[in-house]
Every structure is written in C-alpha cells, then in structure tokens.
Motif scaffolding. Structure first.
Motif, PDB file in Angstrom:
ATOM      1  N   LEU A 301       0.826  -1.201   0.000  1.00 57.97           N
ATOM      2  CA  LEU A 301       0.000   0.000   0.000  1.00 57.97           C
ATOM      3  C   LEU A 301       0.863   1.255   0.000  1.00 57.97           C
ATOM      4  O   LEU A 301       1.912   1.304   0.649  1.00 57.97           O
ATOM      5  N   SER A 302       0.395   2.284  -0.708  1.00 57.29           N
ATOM      6  CA  SER A 302       1.040   3.598  -0.675  1.00 57.29           C
ATOM      7  C   SER A 302       0.794   4.232   0.690  1.00 57.29           C
ATOM      8  O   SER A 302      -0.107   3.811   1.424  1.00 57.29           O
ATOM      9  N   PRO A 303       1.573   5.255   1.080  1.00 56.16           N
ATOM     10  CA  PRO A 303       1.391   5.870   2.403  1.00 56.16           C
ATOM     11  C   PRO A 303      -0.025   6.379   2.652  1.00 56.16           C
ATOM     12  O   PRO A 303      -0.525   6.297   3.772  1.00 56.16           O
ATOM     13  N   ASP A 304      -0.695   6.898   1.613  1.00 51.76           N
ATOM     14  CA  ASP A 304      -2.072   7.385   1.794  1.00 51.76           C
ATOM     15  C   ASP A 304      -3.114   6.288   1.630  1.00 51.76           C
ATOM     16  O   ASP A 304      -4.318   6.544   1.734  1.00 51.76           O
ATOM     17  N   GLU A 305      -2.646   5.055   1.338  1.00 54.40           N
ATOM     18  CA  GLU A 305      -3.501   3.870   1.204  1.00 54.40           C
ATOM     19  C   GLU A 305      -4.533   4.002   0.087  1.00 54.40           C
ATOM     20  O   GLU A 305      -5.537   3.296   0.072  1.00 54.40           O
ATOM     21  N   LYS A 306      -4.250   4.868  -0.893  1.00 57.63           N
ATOM     22  CA  LYS A 306      -5.146   5.032  -2.033  1.00 57.63           C
ATOM     23  C   LYS A 306      -4.654   4.287  -3.266  1.00 57.63           C
ATOM     24  O   LYS A 306      -5.321   4.264  -4.297  1.00 57.63           O
ATOM     25  N   THR A 307      -3.475   3.675  -3.156  1.00 62.96           N
ATOM     26  CA  THR A 307      -2.908   2.916  -4.266  1.00 62.96           C
ATOM     27  C   THR A 307      -2.352   1.606  -3.749  1.00 62.96           C
ATOM     28  O   THR A 307      -1.690   1.578  -2.703  1.00 62.96           O
ATOM     29  N   MET A 308      -2.634   0.524  -4.467  1.00 59.94           N
ATOM     30  CA  MET A 308      -2.052  -0.772  -4.147  1.00 59.94           C
ATOM     31  C   MET A 308      -1.028  -1.125  -5.224  1.00 59.94           C
ATOM     32  O   MET A 308      -1.270  -0.957  -6.411  1.00 59.94           O
ATOM     33  N   PHE A 309       0.120  -1.614  -4.793  1.00 56.49           N
ATOM     34  CA  PHE A 309       1.133  -2.152  -5.692  1.00 56.49           C
ATOM     35  C   PHE A 309       1.137  -3.674  -5.523  1.00 56.49           C
ATOM     36  O   PHE A 309       0.933  -4.184  -4.420  1.00 56.49           O
ATOM     37  N   PHE A 310       1.367  -4.395  -6.601  1.00 55.14           N
ATOM     38  CA  PHE A 310       1.388  -5.854  -6.513  1.00 55.14           C
ATOM     39  C   PHE A 310       2.159  -6.421  -7.700  1.00 55.14           C
ATOM     40  O   PHE A 310       2.489  -5.705  -8.657  1.00 55.14           O
ATOM     41  N   SER A 321       7.290 -11.747 -14.436  1.00 53.88           N
ATOM     42  CA  SER A 321       6.337 -11.073 -13.563  1.00 53.88           C
ATOM     43  C   SER A 321       6.722  -9.603 -13.497  1.00 53.88           C
ATOM     44  O   SER A 321       7.907  -9.265 -13.520  1.00 53.88           O
ATOM     45  N   ASP A 322       5.725  -8.745 -13.418  1.00 54.37           N
ATOM     46  CA  ASP A 322       5.930  -7.296 -13.355  1.00 54.37           C
ATOM     47  C   ASP A 322       5.256  -6.738 -12.113  1.00 54.37           C
ATOM     48  O   ASP A 322       4.406  -7.387 -11.495  1.00 54.37           O
ATOM     49  N   ILE A 323       5.605  -5.518 -11.783  1.00 52.51           N
ATOM     50  CA  ILE A 323       4.936  -4.812 -10.699  1.00 52.51           C
ATOM     51  C   ILE A 323       3.899  -3.869 -11.300  1.00 52.51           C
ATOM     52  O   ILE A 323       4.180  -3.141 -12.259  1.00 52.51           O
ATOM     53  N   TYR A 324       2.707  -3.896 -10.708  1.00 56.15           N
ATOM     54  CA  TYR A 324       1.573  -3.087 -11.150  1.00 56.15           C
ATOM     55  C   TYR A 324       1.093  -2.214  -9.999  1.00 56.15           C
ATOM     56  O   TYR A 324       1.440  -2.441  -8.835  1.00 56.15           O
ATOM     57  N   LYS A 325       0.301  -1.217 -10.348  1.00 56.14           N
ATOM     58  CA  LYS A 325      -0.392  -0.431  -9.329  1.00 56.14           C
ATOM     59  C   LYS A 325      -1.859  -0.320  -9.729  1.00 56.14           C
ATOM     60  O   LYS A 325      -2.215  -0.391 -10.912  1.00 56.14           O
TER      61      LYS A 325
END
Length: 658
Positions: A301-310, A321-325
């Motif tokens: 989670l981003s610091p503001d919890e408005k974005t998820m990375f995975f 495999s790649d990293i997405y948001k």
C-alpha cells in the motif's frame, strides 16, 4: 517373449557376437525405460511440480542417461526453486555439452555463476545474452551500466544485519507490520497429522505467523496468525492498513474445488479481509482484478492507502512477472491495474513491492543488474507519477542468492528482508536490519541573483528549475538578499535555472550537480533590458555582441559574422535616432597602404550590409584604419598565430548620435 524366440533361431559366428547383441537389446530396453521416466519428469515439469520433476530426472541422471533438454529442465527446476548452485551444476554440464543455447539460458546461467562467485564467467554469459538479445531491456541495462558492480559497491555497507530470531528449518519470508507485531510467512511444520506438500518447492504450504516486535527491533513469541486467513493451501505476504482493520494478502485461488488455470495449475490471487469487533477476520474476498488465467500476489500500500502495488504476470507483462499499481477508490472499489513501465519492469522477474512513508518503492528483481538471483532495488515515487532512478541497495542486504521482501520503518530506519543466502536456518530466512545511512545522494542547489554590471542584489527574481530536456521541475523566488534554494536535486544530473526579473533579460543558466551529498552553488548575473548608453560607446561592448571578424585578405561578410551583425541591426532598429561610425581594421601582414585600402573595403562592406537590411544610409559612416590600431603584439616582424592575427581583423560600431 517374441524377442527371445528370434534370438534363439539366429546362428552366431561366436559367443562374443551373441553377448554383444544381447547387451544391445538390454541397453535398448533400459533406454526405453529411462525415456518413459523422462516423459514422466516432463509432465511434472510442465505442471510446475519442480521438486517431483527433479527427483524423477535425477534418478535417470544417476543411471547415466542424460539429454540437453533434460539437463536444461533440471537446471531450470533448481533455478525456479532458488537453488542456484545446483542449477549451476546442470547448466554448466549443458553448456559443455551444447554451447548453442537460447538467449534466456545465458542470462539464467550468468545468475547461477554469480551465485558460485564466478563473476568473470558470468560476465561472459551476460555478453552472450546481450549479443543474442540486444533489444531486451536487461541487455540495454547491462550496456548502460557496464560498471554496475562498482555502483553496487558504492551503495554497499549501509546496513547492520542479523538473523531475525524467528526462523525455522523451513522457508520463512515476507514480513509486514501489524501494530506491535510482525506478521510473516512460513512453511514450518506445526505438527499436524495431515500435511499438504507444495510440489513446486517440496515443502509444506505456507501460512501466516506473528511475532511480537519490541522497541529495540527484536522479535519473539511466534504463533500462528489469523485463523480465518489460513487455509490448508497457501497464504503469504500480507499488508495491513494503518488502522489495522483491513488486510490484503496472497492465497492460492483453489477454493471449493475450483481455481485451476487451463494447464491445471493452481495460481495465486490477492484477497481482502476485514477485522471484526470480536478480533476475527471476516468478509474474506478476492479482489476484482484477479483472474483464473494469471497470477496476482504480494500486495503493498502507498502511504495514503489510495494505491495498491502488486506483482502479476497478467497480459501486458514485460517479463515473467511485473509490478503493477491499482487505484483504491473512496468507496472501496478498485480501478484498472497499470503496469509500472520499463523503468521498473524488465523481461525478468520483478516482485515483492513495498512502499514506505517516504514514498520509496522497494522491490526484488533479477532483471536489473545485480549480484545474482533476486536482488533488492529502490526507487522514489515522484508526485507526477513517474519513477526516479532505480538503485541496487547494495551489500549486505543483497547477496549472490535470492534477496527480497524488504520493508523499512522510515522513522527508525529499522526493518526486515528475506533471503536464502548461505548461513541461514532454512531455504528462506528473515533478517532484521538497521540502515546506517541513506542511499540517495542528497544535494541542494543554491546561489545569489545579482546585476551583471553593478553586482547589486536582485530580490523577488523568479527562478525555475528545468531538467536537461527543459521540463519544469520546480520554482522559487530570490529573497531580500537575492538568495535562492532548490532542495532535493539529483547528484550528477544536469539542470538549467531560468531566471526572470523586471527590467532584466531572461537567462537560462546550465549547472551540473556534484556527485556527492552536499550543496552546489550557482550564482546568477542578469543583464538589464535597457542598457545605459552614451555617445562614444561601442555597440559591441554595450550589448555584448561579438566583434565582426574577416578572413585573411577578404572583405565579404562571413556567415558567422552575419549572425552578430544582425544583433547590431537589431540595436539600430530599437534606437531609431542612433547613428554609428563603422571602423574596420586589418592585421599587420601585407603593406601599410594595402591594409588601409582593404580595411576601407571591409568598413564599406559592413555598411552596405546594414543598408541592404533596412538602415538609412544617413545614420551610417564608415572608415578603414588598416593596421594602425592593432589590439595585440602582432606588428610587422612579430611571430604570431593565425588566431592572434584574427583578433585584429575586425569591425567596430561607435555611437556618434542618439
């Protein structure tokens, strides 16, 4: 048996001939048996049951049967299980047997060579990979970072590392903060009568565990975590919201007998759970962007919890495999996943993202240049959504094996990461660390804005920071002392500072930031728009115009001289009452009379050019002075360079009226 009957009816010349044929038949039957076993191993390999495949292949291998395809698959099976030394054994034998391989083999072989500290040969394999697949982003990164080992060395020595104290002889990895606890993933055997073994790794399926986290960073009292989150299959890599009420975690998508992909392989999904008032986790549901045809795992989670990375291998992925948001909307719904792009992702593996409160993204990759296996990398998330340079965090966090899943508390600089490096207790272990100095080169750009002619300070000047493509990065204003400051400029980068002030010409000043942390000074002098001018001044001096030079024995206007002569023209157009006297000069070569005539031709040539371009002839006078007004030592008989003689072949523009 039919084969026995046929042998009995054959007449042999001698006993040895019979023995030879019998041995050949035996070898054929044995070979057929080994081929059947290899087919079995291939099926296990295709189902990603790598441990079973290794067992099958190695039984065949120990009996002396081998093929290039089988050696590759044994090597790959070990590679996928992060056993790089064993992978190296079979890759090396394969390369000796058949050096002509696909490009991807050279890359993986190089990673295993790094694992056994054979960097010279690893670089040879990477060179082969680059030659075979130059368009691959990994090849480009290697070409752009030929001294990557030196860069990693420079980034090293920043961590104090020790075993976290919660490891078992099984795989332990993937930590996350949850209040005063650390939650982690483990395949440890908890003594259940019924155990399910993961055919990929040969270990128990993983569950989530917790340990108490003390202020000094020590951890203790390991116990299973979240009974409702754990199943008989696989859970790992959780992340929690700051209020502790929501969890996101990875789980096998096999539930209620469903969840296989087209190849009957159980994949991974990201799930969400809510903590109830009774302390139990409820509403456990898969996220909407999951699929039964690709994997999604390791949420952050981003610091503001408005974005998820995975991490995912969904369509559009650059590599394995790649990293997405993905955006988390206010109502709890999710947007469309976005690939982080080729600054982060390569044709290799990128996984295990984590974001700290300083908006630093940590991730694991074997595609960016590293020490071998997965290495941990860091980048900064810019406000405009872009990503700054990607840096290898260096040793001791990285090793020649797999290093991944780093998390760090931005305030205490303490954290955890996972690794299967030598000296651990299990296949993967958790290590705790404290960061002793930042990886980023911290620089600021400062200076004073002054008047070019009087050196007086200029307050309230507007300054813009531009990158080397003139993209605006920041803006500030000079204070009452004429001083300005730009923080957080990047070391070694080239910038421009565009400065504007009332009554002054706008100026763009280039600057290259120092390579080490500290400050870079750039003082800026501005030129007044309205120049103080008087009769007798030379326009070239007042307006900073280059002198008009001529070639030897020529009086025509050169192209480079025409550029500066156009500036004289512009001044005359801005000051319509200004008259000037054009004075042309020669060097000392040739006779006195010849030079006087030549200089007069140059003065007239200059005057005619200005008249031709619109200046009234009445405003212009001209005269040649020959060699009578040399500006250096180059008189008759004095040896001078061509450049020194050139300085004397010039024209001046003296103001005679305003």
């Amino acid at each position: 048996m039919k084969s026995q009957i046929q042998i009995n009816n054959i007449k042999f010349a001698n006993k040895s001939q019979l023995i030879c044929i019998l041995f050949t038949v035996f070898i054929n039957i044995a070979g057929y048996s080994q081929i059947k076993k290899e087919v079995k191993g291939n099926k296990e390999y295709e189902k990603m049951a790598y441990i079973d495949a290794i067992k099958t292949y190695e039984r065949i291998y120990e009996k002396g049967y081998k093929s290039p395809d089988m050696l590759l698959k044994i090597g790959n099976s070990y590679y996928y299980n992060a056993n790089l030394e064993k992978a190296n054994t079979f890759y090396s034998e394969l390369y000796a047997l058949k050096a002509d391989q696909d490009a991807e083999f050279f890359y993986r072989y190089a990673q295993t060579l790094k694992a056994v500290k054979d960097n010279t040969r690893a670089n040879e394999m990477l060179a082969k990979f680059t030659q075979a697949k130059g368009t691959d982003s990994r090849a480009k990164l290697l070409s752009q970072n030929k001294d990557y080992l030196e860069i990693i060395k420079k980034n090293s020595g920043r961590y104090k590392i020790e075993n976290a104290g919660i490891n078992s002889k099984y795989s332990d990895y993937g930590t996350s903060y949850f209040g005063t606890k650390v939650i982690f993933t483990s395949a440890r055997d908890t003594g259940n009568f019924s155990k399910r073994i993961h055919t990929w790794t040969g270990q128990n399926f993983t569950n989530l565990y917790s340990a108490n986290l003390a202020e000094d960073g020590s951890v203790s009292a390991v116990d299973k975590f979240g009974k409702q989150l754990n199943t008989k299959f696989h859970e790992d890599s959780p992340v929690f919201t700051k209020d502790g009420k929501t969890a996101y975690f990875t789980r096998n998508n096999y539930l209620d007998g469903r969840g296989f992909d087209d190849n009957k392989v159980t994949l991974l999904k990201i799930y969400k759970a809510t903590l109830g008032t009774d302390g139990n986790w409820t509403n456990i549901t898969p996220l909407p962007f999951n699929s039964d045809s690709y994997q999604a795992a390791h949420p952050a989670l981003s610091p503001d919890e408005k974005t998820m990375f995975f991490a995912s291998d969904m369509p559009g992925t650059h590599g394995l495999s790649d990293i997405y948001k993905v955006k988390i909307n206010d109502d709890g719904s999710f947007g469309t996943p976005e690939n982080l792009g080729n600054t982060i992702n390569t044709e290799g593996r990128e996984s295990f993202p984590a974001v700290n409160d300083d908006n630093e993204l940590y991730f694991a990759s074997d595609g960016h240049p590293g020490l071998g296996g997965l290495d941990i990398f860091i980048t900064r998330l810019a406000k405009d959504g872009t990503y700054k340079q990607v840096l290898n965090v260096g040793e001791e966090a990285n090793s020649s094996k797999d290093d991944f899943a780093m998390i760090i508390n931005s305030k205490t600089k303490k954290g955890f990461f996972s690794s299967n490096r030598d000296g651990g207790q299990g296949s993967d272990d958790i290590y705790k660390f404290i960061e002793t100095k930042p990886i980023w080169c911290e620089q600021s750009l400062f200076g004073t804005v002054t008047d070019q002619d009087t050196d007086s300070i200029i307050a309230n000047a507007n300054l813009e920071l531009l990158d080397d493509n003139f993209k605006k990065l920041g803006e500030t204003t000079s204070d009452a002392s004429g001083k300005y400051l730009f923080k957080d400029v990047e070391c070694g980068n080239k910038y421009y500072v565009r400065t504007k002030a009332d009554g002054y010409n706008t100026k763009e000043s280039p600057v290259i930031i120092k390579q080490d942390s500290g400050e870079t000074q750039l003082n800026i002098e501005l030129e007044k728009t309205a120049k103080p001018i008087k009769i007798g001044d030379d326009i070239a001096d007042v307006f900073g115009i280059n002198l008009i030079y001529f070639d030897l024995d020529k009086w025509n206007i050169r192209p480079d001289a025409a550029v500066d002569l156009a500036k004289v023209l512009d001044v005359l157009q801005q000051y319509p009452k200004m008259n000037i006297d054009i004075r042309s000069h020669t060097d000392s070569r040739a006779s006195f009379n010849y030079n006087e005539i030549l200089s007069d031709k140059r003065a007239k040539s200059t005057r005619e050019w200005l008249i031709k371009n619109g200046i009234d002839a009445k405003r212009l006078t001209s005269k040649g002075y020959g060699e009578t007004q040399l500006i250096n030592k180059c008189a008759d008989g004095v040896e001078c360079t061509e450049a020194e003689h050139q300085l004397n072949r010039r024209s001046q523009f003296i103001i005679t009226a305003l």
